[in-house]
Design an enzyme around this catalytic site. Sequence first.
Site, mmCIF file in Angstrom:
data_model
loop_
_atom_site.group_PDB
_atom_site.id
_atom_site.type_symbol
_atom_site.label_atom_id
_atom_site.label_comp_id
_atom_site.label_asym_id
_atom_site.label_seq_id
_atom_site.Cartn_x
_atom_site.Cartn_y
_atom_site.Cartn_z
ATOM 1 N N ASP A 343 0.832 -1.192 0.000
ATOM 2 C CA ASP A 343 0.000 0.000 0.000
ATOM 3 C C ASP A 343 0.875 1.254 0.000
ATOM 4 O O ASP A 343 1.867 1.322 0.730
ATOM 5 C CB ASP A 343 -0.898 -0.030 1.241
ATOM 6 C CG ASP A 343 -1.763 1.202 1.370
ATOM 7 O OD1 ASP A 343 -2.658 1.389 0.529
ATOM 8 O OD2 ASP A 343 -1.534 1.982 2.318
ATOM 9 N N GLU A 379 1.607 -0.507 -5.001
ATOM 10 C CA GLU A 379 0.673 0.563 -5.315
ATOM 11 C C GLU A 379 1.559 1.796 -5.503
ATOM 12 O O GLU A 379 2.045 2.364 -4.517
ATOM 13 C CB GLU A 379 -0.331 0.792 -4.185
ATOM 14 C CG GLU A 379 -1.328 1.881 -4.528
ATOM 15 C CD GLU A 379 -2.236 2.249 -3.360
ATOM 16 O OE1 GLU A 379 -3.394 2.621 -3.613
ATOM 17 O OE2 GLU A 379 -1.782 2.190 -2.197
#
Length: 723
Positions: A343, A379
């Site tokens: 993330d 990401e």
Amino acid sequence: MQVWPGQTYPLGATYDGAGTNFAVYSEAADRVELCLLHDDGSETAVELRETDAFVRHAYLPGIMPGQRYGFRVHGPYEPDKGQRCNSAKLLLDPYAKAVSGEVEWGEAVYSYHFGKPDSRNDLDSAPHTMASVVVNPYFDWGDDRLPRTPYHETVFYEAHVKGLTMLHPDLPEEMRGTYAALAHPAVIEHLTKLGVTALELMPVHQFVNDHRLADAGLANYWGYNTIGFFAPHNTYASWGDRGEQVLEFKQAVRALHEAGIEVILDVVYNHTAEGNHLGPTLSFRGLDNAQYYRLMEDDPRYYMDTTGTGNSLLMRSPHVLQMIMDSLRYWVTEMHVDGFRFDLAATLARQFHEVDRLSSFFDLVQQDPVVSQVKLIAEPWDVGEGGYQVGNFPPLWTEWNGKYRDTVRDLWRGEPRTLAEFAGRLTGSSDLYQDDGRRPLASINFFTCHDGFTLNDLVSYNDKHNEANGESNRDGESHNRSWNCGEEGESTDPAVMELRARQMRNFMATLMLSQGVPMLSHGDEFGRTQRGNNNAYCQDSDLSWVNWPVAAATSDTDPSDADTDSDTDASGATLLAFTRAMVALRREHPVFRRRRFFHGRPVEGTHDDLSDIAWFTPEGEEMIQQDWQSVSAKALTVFLNGNAISEPGTRGERISDDSFLLMFNASAEDIGFAVPVDHGKQWQVVVDTARQDGVPPGTGPKVGAGDRVTLIGRSLTVLQRPA
């Protein structure tokens, strides 16, 4: 109680069959107490007197799995100097393998009094916070092996442990929403029939339900609020949180591996649940604030925040880097996971201020013999300056391709000047990945994920509808590149409903026909909705849980043959059947999952005079520059030459396949497409999104070179020519 010196490594609590070694790092501490917690609310404090390289440690004979514990750190509480030690706060072990309980929000878990951020609060937090748990590391993995599915054969399925299983009618109620539910035959059979090879789980590291959300009657449903990087989240366990969550997670991984499905974890190593300077003191802040977090240089009371969550971990600290690498190795070696999706990965590259692709974290991953061998997915952005880094990660990494998502959405909603970029995204985004030695497989292609609209909502809403989140619809992305097909929200208009169903088939087909690695978001295969909410991070309810159509939940039913009780179930079953067929088409034909970029010319050694790829106007003429630059151009034909695949098989053999013509009509008008005359005499329709079933049953109609195929507005057709 006997207290032996113990060892500095491994950090955390390590049970060896006779007792437990405890080790914790703190450079700021003057003194550290290990607190053994008892069920009557009392605790036994043991001072960790042995110190080596700022690691305090001790071995306690007879301390067994299930024992709850925490730390109290005595040291400076000087926020203006970046130090926030407070022995009144019971702290979680950063290396805890399991966590028991939840945070009971109130002043006791904060180090200041509400309304007085510069004050010191000495209320005891122990009765109101979570506890670390000693776990039994022993587990019978049997003959479990990581599937190690190659990227070109991978289909990712992003899912939430609770959201995927909470409403599944074939699961026992006591099992729903848990790790055990993931291992249930009904769930595994759905994934295998769909063609999924990798289950990408939204955060399962122990996370915290935010104070603000709890007060509002909401919850941190998504889980991007980690407090324990080694511990499986305790509320996803069906039978206890004294270490049972570890066993249950391992059992789920073992069952998924038996079905050939990899387990990928969405991990949040960029920040923690302690938030900004007004956040609670739960672990890292009280252990050694300045060593764990990036503080503002001009005023270390405050935190540098490139994540939008209040804090960022200090990626130039060797202790933070060690913790992250130890965590990654633990999940691979002890929990048998197959990879990670990071993330806000751009934050991991921030050693100082700028994003540095060659930061220490990536160097460590590159040379690590364990972590470097599993799937690593970035990401590739954060909210800091220069944080959008799509295409800029090192060669070992793959990336969520946000540009693919945006371009495919723009194409099917009819945006002008999209065709040229769409061609690049369809063929693996060579502009992003080829210059640094990466291949099309570096691109993780998706059109939806947990963050944003579902597929159904993408074609049903122009605007977000996040009122349920309690922020007056201010939260969430406002520019969604969505189109409601003529009516906002739910519709009973047959024309609108038919167009929406066709658009969903268009997205599914485009994803499976694209070079790169496809990723589906859970429930999109049968058109789940969040009723226009594009930021359901706080909605732990049936708004965000997957509502399973009857045909999808019933394992022995073919969706195309199912009797359904509603139009929603019927449309869901039809889309599910189409999605399965598109995944199967991709799986059966290597021309859709090439490991190298197209050459744009005949390939030497393939004995074929035709280029490996060619682009045509709807008139059947090869595209020229002005065709790509035309503002109104929204249609094209792509020729994929199955006889010109340049990469060899695993044993060096030549790979050949059927050839295909992909016809895209993203305009609102019907268009007649001419079949190119020099690229094959006989073709067969195998996909037609204008049809309700999307794929003609049996053998589709045959067409010849020079024939015209009419594509209605906003549809695509695939023609196949045998090798």
